[in-house]
Design a protein around this motif. Structure first.
Motif, PDB file in Angstrom:
ATOM      1  N   LEU A 156       0.828  -1.208   0.000  1.00  0.00           N
ATOM      2  CA  LEU A 156       0.000   0.000   0.000  1.00  0.00           C
ATOM      3  C   LEU A 156       0.856   1.248   0.000  1.00  0.00           C
ATOM      4  O   LEU A 156       1.977   1.240   0.514  1.00  0.00           O
ATOM      5  CB  LEU A 156      -0.897   0.041   1.250  1.00  0.00           C
TER       6      LEU A 156
ATOM      7  N   GLU B 116     -10.357  -2.130  -2.558  1.00  0.00           N
ATOM      8  CA  GLU B 116     -10.058  -1.176  -3.631  1.00  0.00           C
ATOM      9  C   GLU B 116     -11.105  -1.261  -4.733  1.00  0.00           C
ATOM     10  O   GLU B 116     -11.603  -0.238  -5.217  1.00  0.00           O
ATOM     11  CB  GLU B 116      -8.672  -1.457  -4.206  1.00  0.00           C
TER      12      GLU B 116
ATOM     13  N   LEU C  67     -11.405   1.507   0.204  1.00  0.00           N
ATOM     14  CA  LEU C  67     -10.151   1.894   0.850  1.00  0.00           C
ATOM     15  C   LEU C  67     -10.295   3.306   1.400  1.00  0.00           C
ATOM     16  O   LEU C  67     -10.930   4.160   0.773  1.00  0.00           O
ATOM     17  CB  LEU C  67      -8.991   1.836  -0.141  1.00  0.00           C
TER      18      LEU C  67
ATOM     19  N   GLU D  55      -3.881   3.765  -1.413  1.00  0.00           N
ATOM     20  CA  GLU D  55      -3.996   3.066  -2.698  1.00  0.00           C
ATOM     21  C   GLU D  55      -3.201   1.779  -2.679  1.00  0.00           C
ATOM     22  O   GLU D  55      -2.153   1.688  -2.042  1.00  0.00           O
ATOM     23  CB  GLU D  55      -3.521   3.949  -3.854  1.00  0.00           C
ATOM     24  N   LEU D  56      -3.731   0.779  -3.378  1.00  0.00           N
ATOM     25  CA  LEU D  56      -3.059  -0.505  -3.514  1.00  0.00           C
ATOM     26  C   LEU D  56      -1.944  -0.365  -4.541  1.00  0.00           C
ATOM     27  O   LEU D  56      -2.122   0.252  -5.587  1.00  0.00           O
ATOM     28  CB  LEU D  56      -4.071  -1.555  -3.979  1.00  0.00           C
TER      29      LEU D  56
ATOM     30  N   ARG E  53      -2.821  -6.310  -6.731  1.00  0.00           N
ATOM     31  CA  ARG E  53      -4.165  -6.753  -7.084  1.00  0.00           C
ATOM     32  C   ARG E  53      -4.124  -7.932  -8.053  1.00  0.00           C
ATOM     33  O   ARG E  53      -4.988  -8.800  -8.022  1.00  0.00           O
ATOM     34  CB  ARG E  53      -4.967  -5.594  -7.680  1.00  0.00           C
TER      35      ARG E  53
END
Length: 327
Positions: free
Chosen positions: A163, A295, A300, A305-306, A311
């Motif tokens: 992250l 997400e 989130l 943010e990922l 992902r």
């Protein structure tokens, strides 16, 4: 003395017949007799009397029989417990995490994991990244969620960045600060609430202020995350905090720092020389899948943010776990 020899001994004792015992154990009768003989030699006493074709226990055999049955039962129990662990019906995960993560996303991820693996014991140690890295090195933790980058004196770890998060200036909501951004320079002379020594956020804030050419003014310092947030709500000062910790705190407002701002990278870490346990691997898969779902659903927290690539790795990791592993 071998467990197989004890199993052969119990079979003969219960059938009182070498051939029938061999059939029960699915072994050739000469092999069974040879193993019984080896057991007698090791113990230094005959276990069976074979007079006139009748097989009876000797006094030594009578003494050994209950012990052998107990040892075989204990061995079976051990196999079952290991099998349950391998199937993730039992076990433990020793997880380290920073206080901001414990107060944010991690709680929901832990709840997801507990629902899916109710037999796995969860042990969580809260602390700064440096403390967590030391605990990893000592073998006291299986996984840690830490803040990057690591210090140069950290032990060899495998890290996986998951992250990125903005740091914001937290102030009381009633203060009604009407600014879209704040600069680090805007904190010069303002009373600040500062974390205790050892916090990653303390070091990040001090470094940013000093780079801007000033030393911050502390109204109060030395608190943990919950205390710092409560002190800000009470109006003691502002604090630089991760954006995720303001989620669900209507008494606080987070003002982003002007670009490039301050960001931090969150990573999963484990020792390079020790393979994570199956339970720890399952937690990693659950955490990453949870974050990817959050997400995708727009859940989130703001400013989080990922990292690209995470992902894409979650679905294969999730699907790779056997169905029995997932509950």
């Amino acid at each position: 003395m071998q467990l197989q020899q004890l199993a052969y001994f119990v079979a003969v004792a219960e059938t009182r017949h070498f051939t029938q015992a061999a059939e029960r154990m699915r072994v050739a009768q000469p092999s069974l007799s040879k193993q019984i003989k080896a057991l007698e030699t090791e113990l230094g006493a005959p276990l069976f009397s074979r007079a006139r074709g009748n097989v009876t226990l000797t006094p030594a055999g009578e003494s050994l029989l209950p012990l052998a049955r107990r040892m075989l039962a204990d061995a079976d129990t051990a196999r079952q417990e290991v099998a349950e662990l391998a199937g993730l019906r039992r076990g433990r995960v020793r997880l380290g995490a920073t206080p901001s993560l414990c107060a944010g996303l991690l709680a929901d991820a832990l709840a997801r994991f507990h629902r899916e693996y109710p037999g796995i014991e969860l042990l969580v140690e809260e602390g700064g990244s440096r403390d967590l890295v030391r605990a990893l090195a000592r073998g006291q933790l299986d996984l840690s969620v830490i803040i990057m980058p690591l210090q140069s004196d950290d032990p060899a770890l495998v890290t996986e960045e998951i992250l990125r998060e903005n740091l914001v200036v937290a102030s009381p909501s009633h203060a009604r600060v009407r600014r879209q951004y704040l600069r680090i320079e805007d904190l010069r002379g303002r009373p600040m609430v500062m974390f205790r020594r050892g916090y990653d956020l303390r070091e990040a804030t001090l470094a940013a202020c000093r780079q801007a050419g000033f030393e911050p003014r502390f109204a109060v310092e030395g608190g943990e995350m919950d205390a710092v947030l409560r002190f800000v709500e009470a109006g003691l000062g502002v604090a630089v905090v991760p954006s995720m910790v303001l989620d669900g705190r209507p008494g606080l407002t987070g003002i982003p720092l002007a670009p490039p701002g301050l960001r931090r990278t969150i990573a999963l870490a484990h020792r390079k020389d020790v393979e994570p346990t199956r339970a720890a691997q399952a937690f990693r898969a659950t955490l990453l899948f949870f974050l990817a779902e959050a997400e995708h659903g727009g859940e989130l927290p703001q400013g989080v943010e990922l990292i690209r690539g995470v992902r894409d790795s979650t679905r294969p990791a999730r699907d790779a776990a056997p169905a029995a592993d997932r509950g």
